[in-house]
Structure formats: structure tokens, C-alpha cells
Scaffold this motif. Sequence first.
Motif, PDB file in Angstrom:
ATOM      1  N   THR A 131      44.015  34.682  35.510  1.00 30.09           N
ATOM      2  CA  THR A 131      44.426  33.858  36.649  1.00 30.09           C
ATOM      3  C   THR A 131      45.652  33.013  36.326  1.00 30.09           C
ATOM      4  OG1 THR A 131      42.147  33.850  37.442  1.00 30.09           O
ATOM      5  CG2 THR A 131      43.572  32.146  38.318  1.00 30.09           C
ATOM      6  N   GLY A 167      48.140  34.406  34.787  1.00 24.58           N
ATOM      7  CA  GLY A 167      49.228  35.381  34.722  1.00 24.58           C
ATOM      8  C   GLY A 167      49.727  35.612  33.308  1.00 24.58           C
ATOM      9  N   SER A 177      50.403  34.810  39.156  1.00 22.75           N
ATOM     10  CA  SER A 177      48.946  34.806  39.303  1.00 22.75           C
ATOM     11  C   SER A 177      48.505  35.461  40.604  1.00 22.75           C
ATOM     12  CB  SER A 177      48.430  33.369  39.266  1.00 22.75           C
ATOM     13  OG  SER A 177      47.078  33.304  39.685  1.00 22.75           O
ATOM     14  N   TRP A 178      47.488  36.300  40.512  1.00 17.04           N
ATOM     15  CA  TRP A 178      46.920  36.942  41.697  1.00 17.04           C
ATOM     16  C   TRP A 178      46.373  35.925  42.700  1.00 17.04           C
ATOM     17  CZ3 TRP A 178      41.863  36.028  43.107  1.00 17.04           C
ATOM     18  CH2 TRP A 178      41.046  35.414  42.135  1.00 17.04           C
ATOM     19  N   VAL A 213      54.022  40.098  43.755  1.00 18.37           N
ATOM     20  CA  VAL A 213      52.566  40.029  43.612  1.00 18.37           C
ATOM     21  C   VAL A 213      51.902  39.732  44.945  1.00 18.37           C
ATOM     22  CG1 VAL A 213      50.659  38.726  42.561  1.00 18.37           C
ATOM     23  CG2 VAL A 213      52.664  39.351  41.183  1.00 18.37           C
ATOM     24  N   SER A 262      50.367  36.790  46.106  1.00 14.82           N
ATOM     25  CA  SER A 262      49.072  36.249  45.719  1.00 14.82           C
ATOM     26  C   SER A 262      48.149  36.037  46.906  1.00 14.82           C
ATOM     27  CB  SER A 262      49.271  34.914  44.996  1.00 14.82           C
ATOM     28  OG  SER A 262      49.766  33.929  45.906  1.00 14.82           O
ATOM     29  N   LYS A 302      52.348  42.630  36.556  1.00 15.88           N
ATOM     30  CA  LYS A 302      52.537  42.163  37.931  1.00 15.88           C
ATOM     31  C   LYS A 302      51.920  43.141  38.923  1.00 15.88           C
ATOM     32  CE  LYS A 302      56.650  39.259  37.354  1.00 15.88           C
ATOM     33  NZ  LYS A 302      58.032  38.980  37.812  1.00 15.88           N
ATOM     34  N   GLN A 307      48.284  42.400  38.864  1.00 14.39           N
ATOM     35  CA  GLN A 307      48.039  41.142  39.564  1.00 14.39           C
ATOM     36  C   GLN A 307      48.091  41.342  41.079  1.00 14.39           C
ATOM     37  OE1 GLN A 307      47.260  38.071  38.456  1.00 14.39           O
ATOM     38  NE2 GLN A 307      47.594  38.216  36.252  1.00 14.39           N
TER      39      GLN A 307
END
Length: 300
Positions: A67, A69, A83-84, A92, A94, A279, A282
Motif C-alpha cells: 500500500t 507502493g 499506491s493502489w 495507476v 488509485s 505500477k 498496483q
Amino acid sequence: MRNRSHRSRAVLAVVAAALLGVAGCDATGGDSPAPNGSTAAGRPSPRPTPAWDRSPGSVAAVGDSITRGFDACTVLSDCPEASWATGSDAGVRSLAIRLLGAAGAAERSWNYAVTGARMADLPGQMAQAVTREPDLVAVMAGANDACRSSVSAMTSVAEFRTDFEDALDTLREALPKAQVYVASVPDLKRLWSEGRTNPLGKQVWKLGICPSMLGDADSLDAAATLRRDTVQDRVEAYNTVLAEVCAKDRYCRFDGGAVFDYRFGTDELSHWDWFHPSKSGQAWLAETAYRVVTARKPVA
């Protein structure tokens, strides 16, 4: 004759009145409404299902290096923008961006995950998250509980359950109706099988990345196989705990094992360590989370 006729009419009137009285005495029969809180058959009415907000207005994230990344941008470094859960990277996209838009995510999403964190660290992270009063908390933790120096050092299933319950209790004490998305622990054995094909990845693993699963990566003897299978069994047990505990919380949604079941390839792994998500990985995590959060019904 007149007297007999009078008596007959009187008897008929009494019988008719009695029949009408019987027909009207069943308060819950026919078209008569049932008492409040019960069905026509006298059974309690089912409790209404709580409404799940498919468009939460803010997001907080807790968890570990995934989380954060880690290794998604540069070697051995956090990259929270990828970060997802809360990242700003346009590639990504998010969970926060998908829910709130780029501007909304910048203002109303927060990342309290810590690289190296285990489930025991989650209550403390949750205590930080609740200060923001988020509508949704995204959780991904557990990989580091299995990724230990040895099999014997892994977090027990009982401890894992207690720590996760404590984290949710911390949230509920402050925010009784905050929603929670819980991702399953990734398939560590697949990480080993995919990453071991890369010579550079195996060299990086020797620095101490998940020794319980990735140590002696080329060894296929009975001891190494048993070790990896033991780690995998523990991961599956962790996911069972996540599913069971989440199911008891009316505002919690588990991903149904989607992250664990995903058949990722090397493109979804960081080319810095062949362990953490790239990435691309993610982005897949973000898409999966968004699908669960915005679904009309929880994942079966």
C-alpha cells in the motif's frame, strides 16, 4: 304461525351475528395487517440490510509496503504516489482517484500504511486513520506475517485474528458506520514461481525479502517444498480469518479472495525486486478494490 315466524327470524339473526363475529376476530388473517415487527405468519420481520455507500466521500488506507507502493518507482524505496489505494499516479488510477477524482483524492485521501508492517501494527494505524473520519478505510495486510525469517517465526493464526479484530474494534469505537474494504493476502507461492525465473530477482531476494518463502529459491528438495507449502497454508488461513471477521461487521467488504487468486505475471511485479507490485500490478489492485467497493452486492 306469526309467533313461530318471529322466533325463526330471531334465531337466524343470532346465527348471522355469530358468523360475522368469527370472521372478524382473526386480527392477523385475511387482509388484516400484521402487528408491527412481524409477518402475517407471526414470524419476526427480517432486519433491513444496511445501505452500503457505493460512492464514499473520503478514503484512508492502512497496511504494509504494498500500500506504500514500495519498489514501484525506484529501488528499495516507498512510492506512495503509485499506491493502489491513495496514489496520485495517473497510470495507476488509485481507488481514491476512481472514487473521488484527482482533485478529491488529493484533498480527501490519506495513507497510513508502513513498509514492513504486520497485522499487529494495524490497530495503531487504524487509530491514526480514524482521526480523519474517513467514509472508507482500505486494508491490505498480512503478507509480512507470513514473510518471516523462518516458518516458526510466522504470526500464528490466533494472533492474526486477534490483531485484526482489535483493528476493527478501534475503528468501530470511533466511527461505527465507516465502511471497510479488505484485500486478501497475495499468493506468495506464485510470487516465488514467477520471480525465480529472473536471475537478478533471485539476487535481490538474497538481501532478505520474504526468506520463509523465497529463501533458496532454486531448491526443489523435500525440505524446501515443505517449507513453501507451510507458508502457503498459513497465508490461506490468514485469508480465512479476514473473510470471517469481515463477515461479522455489517459495514465491511472482503474481496472474496480476488487478490490471492489473481494469476499475475512478471509484468505485474516490480523489476527492482520481483516481489512487490509494479505500477501495472498496483493498477490491477486499484481496479479490483474499486469493483468490490462499487458493487451493488458484496462478493459472495
